[in-house]
Scaffold this motif. Structure first.
Motif, PDB file in Angstrom:
ATOM      1  N   PHE A  68       0.533  -1.471   0.128  1.00 55.85           N
ATOM      2  CA  PHE A  68      -0.135   0.088  -0.090  1.00 55.85           C
ATOM      3  C   PHE A  68       0.805   1.127  -0.146  1.00 55.85           C
ATOM      4  O   PHE A  68       0.191   2.176   0.355  1.00 55.85           O
ATOM      5  CB  PHE A  68      -0.879  -0.271   1.106  1.00 55.85           C
ATOM      6  CG  PHE A  68      -1.964  -0.881   1.257  1.00 55.85           C
ATOM      7  CD1 PHE A  68      -3.491  -0.780   0.070  1.00 55.85           C
ATOM      8  CD2 PHE A  68      -2.093  -2.447   1.969  1.00 55.85           C
ATOM      9  CE1 PHE A  68      -4.420  -1.665   0.828  1.00 55.85           C
ATOM     10  CE2 PHE A  68      -2.931  -3.277   2.134  1.00 55.85           C
ATOM     11  CZ  PHE A  68      -4.498  -2.918   1.010  1.00 55.85           C
ATOM     12  N   GLY A  69       2.230   1.052  -0.296  1.00 53.91           N
ATOM     13  CA  GLY A  69       2.394   2.151  -0.579  1.00 53.91           C
ATOM     14  C   GLY A  69       2.684   3.307  -1.231  1.00 53.91           C
ATOM     15  O   GLY A  69       3.415   4.562  -1.236  1.00 53.91           O
ATOM     16  N   THR A 127      -8.016  -1.130   2.639  1.00 51.93           N
ATOM     17  CA  THR A 127      -7.305  -0.573   3.171  1.00 51.93           C
ATOM     18  C   THR A 127      -8.120  -0.269   4.684  1.00 51.93           C
ATOM     19  O   THR A 127      -7.131  -0.639   5.934  1.00 51.93           O
ATOM     20  CB  THR A 127      -7.470   0.816   2.634  1.00 51.93           C
ATOM     21  OG1 THR A 127      -6.783   0.793   1.525  1.00 51.93           O
ATOM     22  CG2 THR A 127      -6.479   1.727   3.946  1.00 51.93           C
ATOM     23  N   VAL A 128      -9.159  -0.964   4.405  1.00 56.38           N
ATOM     24  CA  VAL A 128      -9.821  -1.045   5.883  1.00 56.38           C
ATOM     25  C   VAL A 128      -9.607  -2.618   6.547  1.00 56.38           C
ATOM     26  O   VAL A 128      -9.532  -2.180   8.048  1.00 56.38           O
ATOM     27  CB  VAL A 128     -11.458  -0.948   5.892  1.00 56.38           C
ATOM     28  CG1 VAL A 128     -12.320  -1.242   6.762  1.00 56.38           C
ATOM     29  CG2 VAL A 128     -11.866   0.638   4.988  1.00 56.38           C
ATOM     30  N   THR A 129      -9.998  -3.219   5.820  1.00 56.59           N
ATOM     31  CA  THR A 129      -8.969  -4.579   6.531  1.00 56.59           C
ATOM     32  C   THR A 129      -7.910  -4.764   7.250  1.00 56.59           C
ATOM     33  O   THR A 129      -7.539  -4.730   8.074  1.00 56.59           O
ATOM     34  CB  THR A 129      -9.375  -5.940   5.466  1.00 56.59           C
ATOM     35  OG1 THR A 129     -10.502  -5.431   4.682  1.00 56.59           O
ATOM     36  CG2 THR A 129      -9.514  -6.838   5.904  1.00 56.59           C
ATOM     37  N   LEU A 130      -6.762  -4.069   6.644  1.00 54.34           N
ATOM     38  CA  LEU A 130      -5.860  -4.146   6.697  1.00 54.34           C
ATOM     39  C   LEU A 130      -5.735  -3.018   8.421  1.00 54.34           C
ATOM     40  O   LEU A 130      -4.523  -3.187   9.030  1.00 54.34           O
ATOM     41  CB  LEU A 130      -4.433  -3.609   5.418  1.00 54.34           C
ATOM     42  CG  LEU A 130      -3.238  -3.688   6.180  1.00 54.34           C
ATOM     43  CD1 LEU A 130      -2.846  -5.196   6.266  1.00 54.34           C
ATOM     44  CD2 LEU A 130      -2.117  -3.127   5.260  1.00 54.34           C
ATOM     45  N   LEU A 131      -6.515  -1.577   8.085  1.00 58.30           N
ATOM     46  CA  LEU A 131      -5.772  -1.346   9.274  1.00 58.30           C
ATOM     47  C   LEU A 131      -7.036  -1.876  10.561  1.00 58.30           C
ATOM     48  O   LEU A 131      -6.323  -1.687  11.903  1.00 58.30           O
ATOM     49  CB  LEU A 131      -6.692   0.494   8.753  1.00 58.30           C
ATOM     50  CG  LEU A 131      -6.909   1.525   8.510  1.00 58.30           C
ATOM     51  CD1 LEU A 131      -7.467   2.333   7.433  1.00 58.30           C
ATOM     52  CD2 LEU A 131      -5.324   1.880   9.028  1.00 58.30           C
ATOM     53  N   LEU A 132      -7.902  -2.559  10.444  1.00 56.48           N
ATOM     54  CA  LEU A 132      -8.178  -3.010  11.252  1.00 56.48           C
ATOM     55  C   LEU A 132      -7.600  -4.433  11.745  1.00 56.48           C
ATOM     56  O   LEU A 132      -7.192  -4.475  13.156  1.00 56.48           O
ATOM     57  CB  LEU A 132      -9.870  -3.713  10.928  1.00 56.48           C
ATOM     58  CG  LEU A 132     -10.908  -3.138  10.761  1.00 56.48           C
ATOM     59  CD1 LEU A 132     -11.737  -3.505  10.500  1.00 56.48           C
ATOM     60  CD2 LEU A 132     -11.353  -2.010  11.963  1.00 56.48           C
ATOM     61  N   CYS A 133      -6.852  -4.655  11.035  1.00 56.83           N
ATOM     62  CA  CYS A 133      -5.658  -6.209  11.241  1.00 56.83           C
ATOM     63  C   CYS A 133      -4.756  -5.274  12.121  1.00 56.83           C
ATOM     64  O   CYS A 133      -3.714  -5.699  12.784  1.00 56.83           O
ATOM     65  CB  CYS A 133      -5.103  -6.520  10.208  1.00 56.83           C
ATOM     66  SG  CYS A 133      -6.948  -7.485   9.771  1.00 56.83           S
ATOM     67  N   TYR A 134      -4.103  -3.933  12.157  1.00 65.48           N
ATOM     68  CA  TYR A 134      -3.139  -3.842  12.976  1.00 65.48           C
ATOM     69  C   TYR A 134      -3.376  -3.285  13.853  1.00 65.48           C
ATOM     70  O   TYR A 134      -2.935  -3.968  14.950  1.00 65.48           O
ATOM     71  CB  TYR A 134      -2.698  -2.381  12.327  1.00 65.48           C
ATOM     72  CG  TYR A 134      -2.173  -2.407  11.243  1.00 65.48           C
ATOM     73  CD1 TYR A 134      -0.197  -1.859  11.679  1.00 65.48           C
ATOM     74  CD2 TYR A 134      -1.825  -1.594   9.863  1.00 65.48           C
ATOM     75  CE1 TYR A 134       0.547  -1.570  10.891  1.00 65.48           C
ATOM     76  CE2 TYR A 134      -0.645  -2.374   8.366  1.00 65.48           C
ATOM     77  CZ  TYR A 134       0.958  -1.947   9.583  1.00 65.48           C
ATOM     78  OH  TYR A 134       1.426  -2.200   8.482  1.00 65.48           O
ATOM     79  N   GLY A 135      -5.233  -3.312  14.534  1.00 61.82           N
ATOM     80  CA  GLY A 135      -5.241  -2.870  15.796  1.00 61.82           C
ATOM     81  C   GLY A 135      -5.775  -3.947  16.462  1.00 61.82           C
ATOM     82  O   GLY A 135      -5.192  -3.886  17.696  1.00 61.82           O
ATOM     83  N   ARG A 136      -5.512  -4.982  15.917  1.00 57.49           N
ATOM     84  CA  ARG A 136      -6.078  -6.276  16.768  1.00 57.49           C
ATOM     85  C   ARG A 136      -4.140  -6.690  17.095  1.00 57.49           C
ATOM     86  O   ARG A 136      -4.135  -7.490  17.796  1.00 57.49           O
ATOM     87  CB  ARG A 136      -6.197  -7.331  15.447  1.00 57.49           C
ATOM     88  CG  ARG A 136      -7.764  -7.053  15.158  1.00 57.49           C
ATOM     89  CD  ARG A 136      -8.933  -7.671  16.898  1.00 57.49           C
ATOM     90  NE  ARG A 136     -10.064  -7.386  16.467  1.00 57.49           N
ATOM     91  CZ  ARG A 136     -10.687  -7.438  17.247  1.00 57.49           C
ATOM     92  NH1 ARG A 136     -10.698  -8.259  18.610  1.00 57.49           N
ATOM     93  NH2 ARG A 136     -12.270  -7.453  17.135  1.00 57.49           N
ATOM     94  N   ALA A 137      -3.148  -6.561  15.894  1.00 60.19           N
ATOM     95  CA  ALA A 137      -2.292  -6.831  16.263  1.00 60.19           C
ATOM     96  C   ALA A 137      -1.127  -6.027  17.116  1.00 60.19           C
ATOM     97  O   ALA A 137      -0.672  -6.482  18.274  1.00 60.19           O
ATOM     98  CB  ALA A 137      -0.640  -6.607  14.682  1.00 60.19           C
TER      99      ALA A 137
END
Length: 1984
Positions: A824-825, A878-888
């Motif tokens: 996503f860069g 992007t939404v999915t990846l952001l949520l994955c960052y929070g879970r991580a």
């Protein structure tokens, strides 16, 4: 002799009736027919003879068409019903008449000819067939052309009576056939063909019913000669006619003729006829309707079956077969019945050929047409491909018809495979042809194929090895595109929402296939071995639209559509339904496994060897991958348990299939599935609306969790993971099948199915221990799926699943996330994605986009659509990846080093997590992206702060400025924090889903940052106020079952945008994760949008309160509090002051006010807690009065939860005021009241103060208005006592300006209560502000700004002010304009609550009414100049405003019960004044032209009230152009105002009956007369005498004073006269003096004399004289009232008093009876009133006097009996006649009469005839009364019944007609329904029996005179009466003749000839159809 007389009478009746048979009116003709039919019931023979005689006597040219129709209709109806009663001679006459009518013109077209033909058929079908045939044969001559009507009649007769006509057929044909060649014209030919057809069908019917035939020896050969001749002529000449109708009629005749020909003739003619039929098919004139040709062809083929093969030589059979094929329709249309019949006749023809010796040609033709082997010539303008398609569809119709034929040979059941080929060799050719037709895309073709396939499979024509492609075709078309689909399935339909024709056809096709598939699965056991594996294979790999084996109706554009989701596939419901049925039957059937093993072996092909799962014809145990693929697919299907397109429950069928299929998954799962699945099915048996989808998903995931735990095998778990991940991949694994038609397409899942698969993958990740498998398959699939998610729900589910995996394998997940972030860069371009070689997800995503978008190949529009879809996919990823960052981040929160490296990378080449997240808060990003970024930032902040031991993320109190978060080393830098804060602040004004999240994120960031500056705080506060309160406004009216704004559960709820949890961690989530439970997303279906919106506003408000508390604790001063209150004041008020914007809805803003008050409560609490007095701050708060006035209304707000909050705010404000009033140490204590908190309070005093407010808060939490009012009053009292007197005015102004006009009705009501309490307590201090307060209050109330519930409370403040300042209050109210506004009316009502003002106000208003003239008379032009009016219409009476204003005030005051005592005290004066005013105002106009309105004198007159008018105003006072000071008076109705005032007065005095009587006076609008008022006066007088007897003398005195006044007008006289008239009827209410005064007044007024002054009637004997006035002759209206009053003398009790006046009264009434022309247009006729009065007085007069005056009165009223234009006068005269008969001595020995004695009565001066003369009047009027029994007016009918009942006594006593009298008494009931004609029939019979002859003669002569009456009803009834009289008299004459031998004399009777002449003249010449119809009935009765 009697027979001859009867015949003569029938002939006479028939003659007259038949003469009227040609009447122009249909109803008369029907009456004639009914009358003749009635006569025919007794003697049909004579009537029919008369009919025939009349017809032959009259020349047919003289009779009109309608006349002949009537004659024939009568003859036809009589012959149908009574044909057996007619003798032969009459029948012959009728036959001759019918034949003449049929043949009088050459053609056969008129309706009379058809009726004549029907008459002959009616005669010939029963008894006179021989006579009819003889007569018609007489009309037939050999060689001559017969009449067309004869041909039609012969055919109809043959059709109706086959047995009777068959013996005449040969003779008839022998006569007719020679004339064949001479026939010309189309119609005769058509009729002759019809005749031949009917004859042939009659012969066939005769032969088919030989057992009932009269001659069983008759054979078909007997008619062969004649039929051969007819056939030769028809087939050689007419069949070639150019007229299509003649040709079709010929064909219809030729077909039935063929079986009647000899075999030799048939064999000779069949080839010729076949060639002719083929030629006719080719003619264009028969293309529109070829049914006749096809029917004839069917007859031909049926005959050919019985003949040798040479009868139909080649190539005729093939040609006929082709012709029949051409007649088969592609799609039969039942809206065209002829073409539909032709279609099925053609199929019948082909069936005959296929079941005969030509079957080979038939099947060969079918096969060739299915193959499409046709020539392209002669296609009729259509393309070759369309022609082939149509031919194939026709062949399918034929094939289906032949297969389903009952005579078709079927294979044996023992060995279907071998018998199919042996008994049906054509089947081997048809099977490959049908397989080749399967890929066809035409819907009509598919429907035909499906019908054939079902017939083949059901009848066993196909072997087991041949079933598969056909079954697969049937399954693939089980889709159900009905237009109602789940939300995630895209719909392609017309713009209006309706389905197109193609879509409807596809839907019908899907329904048909689903039904056929279930039928085969349930009824054909032989298909089970091949059906089960095929269904399982298609379940795993559904047949998509672009697959090679299936050609559906899906448009090609949908093949490349982005995520064309099927949820599930349209064929799935049918597949699952059949699988559940098959596997459930397998469990219950023993030995199924062995049977499946004996199935047909595989063909051993290479393709079949490659597929280990499914083998054609064999049922083997599936492999583990296949079984798990079935389980995975079933799990995805269970995501839609209530599939809208499934006819049955898809979820239940899937669970049943899984339960029986569990043994193939793993042996240990059988018991588990048997235990779990029944409970799951139980959840699906309820209503779909109550279905909990979240719980359902958890149960499915729980089922998989239990299965994984129970099996425990690592390889099995990995296999489950492979099956699930294969569902999420872009394309499924290739399937190797034995059939080339089974390759599936992609298996894209719908969002709901993907969500469930994500959850299932999370469960697999928890139980899987293989790191390599997790990284390469599970995690890779989860991180690759974001490119395909379609909603935040999927993103949340994907992140939750990854979070579950990360908790067990954190390093593996972080590594994958880092690699994913690099993709996503550069904005997720295809190049960067494709270049990320270290991560397979990027390559997968690139492949995903490249496959779906035709870059460089499609048009510009397609490229733009591809770009848009690409951006949407990147956003979802992007939404999915952001949520994955929070879970991580939550997963690694225990490692600080890892957190710092993860969040803020020090490497410049890499971007930290926070920086990467912040760049997604840009406004250009989508809502879900920003929402996910905020949630991730909160999770990161929470994770960072959770590392500090003393921090609590969800603390409700505002954190201290020196929080622990800023003390230690934070993993985030200060500059980055400032950037985070500014970025988040920009989100405050965004969408609602961002608001609560942004506020909470900002609060959490403030703990990590330096303190906020003042400007920042103000900016933040205003931004949050404007956003939160406006959003809270939109939550009003949501039905959510919540009454207060509280935050419960999670910090950030599921708001609009679809985000749920969004990575937050709370206790519930932790508990679920610790228990290894599934974190589920609550979708929009399970949580409504309103609930999500409400939760979002609630959470935003909670964060707002925290911000306000923080700001006040930072700077505590009155200025800050004032600024906050100023900002909140607009939001605390109702909708009027909530916001000035026009776009806001006019709601009650309950939630908005609650939000503002909660914010104010937090501010006041924080201010009270933190502020301290000092020399640098002001020593008082000047706005406390206004603030208290704004807060007080909120204490009674309709939003119940707001009330305790408002009380708390008020308590806090008073505590702050008390703190200020305490002053600094050393200063004097300021003014305070008893309840004022002071510095000297001890703890008990403070507790008492707190306790008061707590108790009031509890009391305010009620819906009881009384308790609420008490609590508000007490709260207002405490507030007043705690404020200085200087603050009271501002408090009152705030309540008036803000509280009364508050949009919330409860709050405004509370403001009114508070206003009254404040004025009551401290109103004395407002002495100089009373006008200001009243004007302000009336202004608010009159401008409709005040809610209705508040008005009375606000107006009650007028009474409170009046108690302090009464004169100023009354002066202000009396100056208000007319008509009174509602608020002024309420003020008058409120003033009645003070008894001390009642008498003074009423005396003043009464003097105004009495002393002012009620109206002014103006001329027609409205000017003030005097002139003599030409007409009454030129006079305009205009009401005066002065008395009208006083009456309006009294009207409102008398509506209050408190005025009763004062009203009773002045009862006579008030009643008389209001009654006179009401009578005077009727018909008056409102004060339109009044230029000056005198001001009513108030208790305290205003300055210059009595000043004279200026000269210029006096001059203009009468002009229409003068100034009108009160234009609203135009709408006034003075009479309505007076009526309302009188009604209110009577109700106030408890005179309910009198008040109800006033309602009878309804027509009192402008321009109306006094009729309604006069009708009301008797009821009003009676009610007054009953309820107020003691007041009657005083009332009469007051009214008499008005009548004797010199200025009395007609309306006043009418009022007084009407009152006195009814007073006489009431016997003076017990006072003889009242009766004498009333009688004297009426007699003098009726005679036109000047009314004398009457004494004042009272208990004393004192009297006073009244002035006499100029008097003229009374008007008709006054005379009517006087006569009515004089007639009421009958009700007087004192006989002496009546005796003194009876002579004068009787003389006056009799004189007035003759004045019929004198009348009042509104009230009535003088004569009518006089007759009604005489009817009332007759019981008081002696019998002798009645007899003396009876004849005179009868002569006077005789003209009125037939007064057609005045039914009331007619009814009164008839009733008076009955009363004379009643009271004139109807009995022989009358008893002593209660009437006046001769001594008491003056000698009569009237001379008249004796009683015999009156008896003559009774006889002469009897017919009139009998005829008037059918009058159109009910009142006339009732009067006639009464008069006849009274006259019946005369009939019984003097005429000895007891039976007549008894019948009249029994049947003539006033309100009962009378059957007039039946009653008159019976009554006339009795009258003829009992009346003397002279009486009957009088009746006949009187009835004859009414034959010329003006009323049509009377003329018709008179004719009926004459018919009944004469008929009954003739019957009596015959009876006397038979009994005594003598004949009754008829010298006094009208001769029959004379009466018949009159009736016939009436029948033929009367203009009214009703009269003519009744006359026809009378003639029938006359001769019956």
């Amino acid at each position: 002799m009697g027979t001859e007389v009867g015949k003569t009478r029938v002939d006479g009746a028939a003659s007259w009736l038949l003469s009227a048979g040609g009447d122009k009116d249909e109803s008369v003709r029907l009456a004639v027919v009914a009358s003749l039919s009635k006569i025919a019931r007794g003697n049909p023979k004579d009537l029919m003879n008369a009919v025939a005689t009349f017809y032959f006597i009259k020349d047919s040219k003289e009779l009109s068409q309608s006349h002949r129709l009537t004659i024939l209709q009568v003859a036809k109806s009589v012959c149908k019903e009574n044909c057996e009663k007619i003798d032969q001679k009459v029948a012959q006459n009728l036959i001759a008449m019918a034949l003449k009518e049929m043949t009088h013109i050459q053609d056969f077209s008129s309706e009379t000819q058809h009726l004549a033909s029907d008459l002959l058929v009616a005669l010939g079908s029963k008894s006179f067939c021989m006579e009819v045939m003889d007569a018609m044969m007489g009309k037939l001559e050999p060689g001559n052309i017969p009449h067309p009507s004869l041909l039609h009649c012969l055919g109809a007769l043959a059709a109706s009576n086959a047995f009777g006509m068959v013996p005449f057929i040969r003779g008839t044909l022998g006569t007719l056939l020679p004339s064949f060649s001479s026939l010309s014209g189309d119609k005769p030919k058509i009729l002759f063909c019809h005749l031949i057809r009917c004859f042939a069908e009659a012969i066939e019917e005769y032969m088919n019913n030989m057992d009932r035939a009269p001659d069983p020896l008759v054979t078909r050969d007997a008619f062969s000669t004649e039929m051969t001749v007819a056939y030769d002529h028809l087939s050689s000449t007419w069949i070639h006619s150019r007229d299509p109708q003649v040709c079709r009629a010929t064909l219809n005749a030729v077909g039935p003729l063929l079986p009647l020909l000899s075999k030799f003739k048939s064999a000779e003619q069949l080839p010729i006829l076949a060639a002719v039929l083929l030629a006719l098919y080719r003619q264009k004139q028969h293309h529109s309707d070829p049914l006749a040709i096809t029917t004839c062809l069917c007859h031909l083929l049926e005959v050919a079956l019985c003949l040798p093969q040479s009868a139909l030589p080649d190539p005729l059979p093939e040609q006929l077969l082709k012709a029949a094929f051409d007649q088969v329709s592609v799609a039969p249309d039942i809206s065209h019945p002829q073409l539909a019949k032709n279609h099925y006749e053609a199929l019948k023809c082909i069936q005959v050929l296929a079941q005969s010796r030509w079957k080979d040609q038939a099947w060969e033709q079918v096969i060739h047409k299915l193959k499409g082997v046709h020539s392209s010539t002669g296609l009729g303008g259509i393309s070759h491909s369309d022609h082939i398609l149509n031919e194939r569809i026709k062949a399918l119709w034929v094939l289906g018809h032949l297969i389903s034929s009952p005579k078709e040979m079927k294979p044996s059941e023992g060995n279907p495979s071998s018998s199919a080929a042996s008994s049906n060799p054509w089947m081997s050719h048809l099977t490959p042809i049908l397989q080749g037709l399967l890929p066809q895309s035409d819907v009509k073709m598919k429907k035909g194929l499906i019908r054939v396939i079902v017939a083949l499979l059901g009848n066993g024509f196909l072997a087991a090895s041949e079933n598969r492609p056909f079954i697969e075709f049937l399954i693939s078309h089980c889709s159900n595109h009905s237009g109602s689909s789940p939300a995630c399935t895209p719909q392609v339909s017309t713009p209006g929402g309706a389905l197109t024709v193609e879509e409807q056809s596809a839907a019908e096709l899907g329904h048909m296939c689903s039904r056929f598939l279930h039928l085969l699965a349930s009824t054909v056991p032989r298909l089970e071995p091949s059906l089960k594996p095929l269904l399982v294979n298609l379940l795993i790999y559904p047949p998509w639209a672009h697959g090679p084996s299936v050609a559906t109706s899906t448009p090609p554009s949908q093949d490349i559509s982005f995520h064309h989701h099927q949820c599930p596939h349209p064929t799935t419901p049918a597949i699952i339904r059949c699988l559940s049925l098959l596997y459930a039957r397998q469990q219950t059937t023993s030995g199924d496994d062995e049977t499946s093993k004996q199935a047909e072996p595989s063909d051993g092909s290479e393709e079949s060897a490659k597929d280990p799962k499914v083998e054609c014809g064999n049922e083997i145990t599936p492999s583990l991958p296949e079984a798990l693929a079935v389980m995975a697919r079933c799990f995805t299907i269970l995501a839609h348990p209530f599939y809208p397109l499934a006819s049955h429950s898809l979820g239940i069928n899937t669970l049943i299939f899984l339960q029986h299929y569990s043994g193939n998954l793993h042996p240990t799962l059988v018991s588990l599935f048997n235990e779990k699945i029944p409970s799951l099915m139980q959840n699906l048996k309820g209503d779909a609306e109550d279905f909990d989808e979240t719980m359902w998903f958890r149960q499915i995931v729980g089922l998989l969790d239990s299965s994984l735990a129970l099996v425990g095998d690592a390889e099995w778990i990995k296999a489950v993971g492979k099956a699930l991940t294969s569902l999420l991949s872009d394309s499924a694994l290739p399937v190797v099948s034995s059939s080339p038609h089974s390759t599936p397409g992609s298996t894209t899942l719908c969002p709901r199915q993907r969500l469930l698969v994500f959850s299932l993958l999370g469960a697999v990740g928890v139980w899987c221990s293989d790191q390599e498998f997790l990284g390469s398959r599970v995690i890779e699939t989860l991180l690759s799926s974001p490119y395909d998610v379609t909603s935040p729900a999927e993103a949340e589910a994907c992140a939750a699943a990854l979070g579950r995996v990360a908790k067990r394998h954190p390093k593996l997940v972080l590594k994958a996330l880092s690699a994913k972030a690099k993709d996503f860069g550069h904005g997720m371009s295809l190049v960067s994605v494709h270049g990320s070689g270290g991560f397979g997800g990027g390559i997968m995503a690139a492949k995903h986009f490249i496959q779906r978008f035709p870059f460089g190949k499609a048009s510009l529009q397609a490229n733009e659509e591809a770009r848009r879809r690409k951006e949407a996919g990147v956003q979802r990823a992007t939404v999915t990846l952001l949520l994955c960052y929070g879970r991580a981040a939550v997963a690694i929160c225990g490692d600080q080093t890892a957190m710092a490296s993860f969040l803020d990378s020090k490497d410049s080449s890499e971007m930290g997590a926070i920086s990467w997240i912040l760049q997604h808060l840009d406004q250009a990003r989508g809502l879900d992206v920003r929402l996910a970024a905020l949630a991730t930032l909160r999770q990161i902040c929470g994770a960072v702060l959770s590392m500090q031991p003393a921090f609590s993320v969800y603390a409700n109190d505002c954190p201290d400025q020196n929080s622990l978060g800023r003390q230690g080393n934070m993993p985030v830098g200060a500059e980055l924090v400032l950037t985070m804060r500014q970025t988040v602040l920009d989100q405050i004004g965004g969408e609602l889903p961002l608001l609560a999240s942004a506020i909470q994120t900002l609060n959490m960031m403030s703990k990590l940052s330096p303190p906020l500056s003042s400007d920042e705080r103000i900016t933040i506060l205003k931004a949050i106020f404007d956003t939160v309160f406006l959003l809270a406004l939109s939550t009003e009216g949501l039905d959510l079952g919540k009454h207060e704004l509280e935050c419960k559960g999670m910090v950030v709820s599921r708001v609009r945008g679809g985000s749920a949890f969004l990575g937050e961690r709370d206790e519930m989530t932790e508990a679920l994760e610790e228990e290894n439970a599934m974190i589920m997303w609550a979708s929009k279906e399970s949580q409504s949008e309103d609930e999500m919106f409400y939760c979002g506003v609630t959470e935003a408000l909670e964060q707002l309160k925290i911000c306000v508390q923080s700001m006040l604790s930072e700077k505590t001063c009155a200025g800050t509090l004032g600024e906050i209150f100023t900002l909140l004041e607009a939001w605390m008020a109702g909708p009027k002051f909530a916001n000035k914007a026009e776009s806001l809805p006019p709601s009650q803003h309950g939630v908005q006010r609650m939000a503002a008050m909660l914010t104010l409560q937090a501010a006041l609490s924080s201010y009270l807690k933190h502020f301290k007095l000092s020399f640098q701050v002001p020593s008082k708060i000047t706005e406390c009065g206004w603030m208290a006035g704004v807060i007080l209304p909120r204490c009674s707000d309709s939003f119940l939860s707001l009330r305790p909050v408002a009380v708390s705010c008020l308590r806090l404000l008073l505590l702050i005021v008390a703190r200020y009033d305490e002053g600094l140490p050393g200063e004097p204590i300021l003014e305070s009241e008893n309840n004022m908190p002071s510095a000297n309070w001890d703890s008990n005093g403070k507790e008492d103060f707190e306790g008061q407010f707590d108790g009031l808060a509890r009391q305010l939490m009620t819906e009881d208005p009384e308790h609420l009012s008490q609590a508000m009053a007490e709260l207002s009292k405490i507030t007043c006592s705690c404020l200085r007197n200087t603050y009271i005015l501002s408090l009152v102004e705030a309540l008036l300006d803000r509280g009364l006009v508050d949009g919330d009705m409860h709050a405004s009501g509370g403001a009114s209560i508070a206003l009254n309490s404040v004025l009551k307590a401290k109103g004395g201090y407002l002495v100089n502000h009373v006008p200001h307060v009243i004007d302000m209050m009336l202004g608010q109330v009159s401008a409709s700004l005040c809610p209705p519930q508040t008005r009375m409370g606000a107006i009650r403040s007028v009474l409170v002010l009046a108690t302090h300042h009464p004169k100023a209050t009354l002066t202000s109210l009396l100056l208000q304009a007319l008509p009174f506004e509602e608020c002024v009316v309420d003020c008058w009502k409120v003033l009645t609550q003070d008894p001390s003002l009642h008498n003074e106000v009423l005396q003043h208003l009464l003097s105004v009414v009495e002393e002012s003239p009620p109206y002014e008379v103006q001329d027609g032009d409205g000017g003030g100049r005097k002139r003599k009016p030409i007409d009454d219409r030129d006079i305009i009476r205009v009401a005066n405003l002065t008395p009208l204003s006083a009456i309006s005030a009294m009207q409102e005051m008398f509506r209050c019960a408190a005025m009763q005592e004062a009203a009773l005290h002045l009862y006579p004066e008030l009643f008389s004044a209001l009654l006179i005013a009401m009578g005077c105002y009727i018909g008056t106009s409102p004060p339109v032209y009044m230029a000056h309105r005198p001001t009513p004198a108030p208790l305290t007159a205003p300055r210059n009230a009595n000043a004279p008018l200026p000269a210029n105003q006096k001059e203009a006072s009468g002009s229409r152009f003068s100034f009108v000071p009160n234009r609203k008076a135009y709408k006034l109705n003075p009479a309505r105002v007076a009526q309302g005032a009188l009604q209110s007065f009577l109700l106030c005095c408890d005179c309910e009956s009198a008040a109800e009587a006033l309602l009878e006076c309804s027509n009192i609008d402008v321009g109306e007369n006094l009729s309604s008022f006069i009708r009301m006066m008797p009821s009003l007088t009676r009610a007054l005498c009953k309820q107020m007897p003691s007041q009657i003398p005083r009332v009469a005195t007051c009214l008499n004073r008005y009548a004797a006044s010199s200025s009395a007008n007609e309306a006043q006289l009418v009022t007084v006269t009407a009152f006195f008239s009814e007073l006489i009827n009431l016997n003076g209410n017990g006072s003889e003096a009242l009766v004498e005064v009333a009688l004297e007044h009426l007699l003098m007024l009726e005679s036109g004399e000047t009314p004398a002054s009457s004494p004042t009637i009272s208990n004393s004997s004192s009297s006073s004289s009244l002035k006499s006035s100029q008097w003229s002759a009374p008007s008709p209206l006054l005379r009517i009232l006087c006569l009515r009053g004089l007639a009421n003398t009958a009700s007087l009790i004192n006989s002496q008093q009546k005796g003194r006046r009876i002579s004068s009264i009787l003389r006056t009434l009799i004189r007035s009876v003759g004045e019929g022309t004198l009348k009042d247009k509104a009230v009535g006729n003088v004569a009518l009133e006089a007759m009604q009065g005489l009817s009332n007085l007759l019981p008081l007069i002696p019998e002798e006097t009645v007899r003396e005056v009876g004849v005179t009165v009868a002569l006077h009223i005789r003209p009125y009996l037939d007064k057609e234009n005045n039914p009331s006068l007619r009814a009164a005269s008839i009733r008076l006649l009955g009363n004379i008969a009643k009271h004139g001595g109807g009995k022989e020995h009358p008893p002593s009469s209660p009437s006046l004695s001769p001594v008491e009565t003056e000698p009569s001066v009237i001379t008249s005839a004796n009683w015999d003369a009156f008896e003559e009047q009774v006889k002469s009027n009897l017919v009139c009364l009998l005829l008037r029994l059918a009058d159109n007016e009910d009142e006339v009918v009732i009067s006639c019944k009464f008069a006849l009942r009274e006259m019946s006594q005369v009939m019984e006593v003097h005429w000895h007609a007891k039976k007549v009298a008894l019948m009249i008494q029994q049947h003539l009931i006033d309100n009962a329904l009378l059957h007039y004609e039946r009653f008159m029939t019976d009554l006339v019979k009795l009258m003829v029996e009992e009346f003397p002859e002279d009486h009957l003669s009088m009746l006949v002569s009187s009835s004859t005179s009414y034959l010329h009456a003006s009323s049509a009803t009377i003329r018709g009834n008179a004719a009926l009466l004459l018919g009944q009289l004469f008929g009954s008299m003739e019957e009596k004459r015959r009876t006397v003749l038979n009994e005594s031998g003598g004949v009754m004399s008829s010298s006094d009777l009208i001769p029959l000839e004379s009466l018949s002449a009159r009736l016939s003249q009436l029948l033929l010449t009367d203009p009214e159809p009703l009269v003519r119809a009744k006359t026809a009935e009378a003639i029938a009765r006359l001769y019956e």
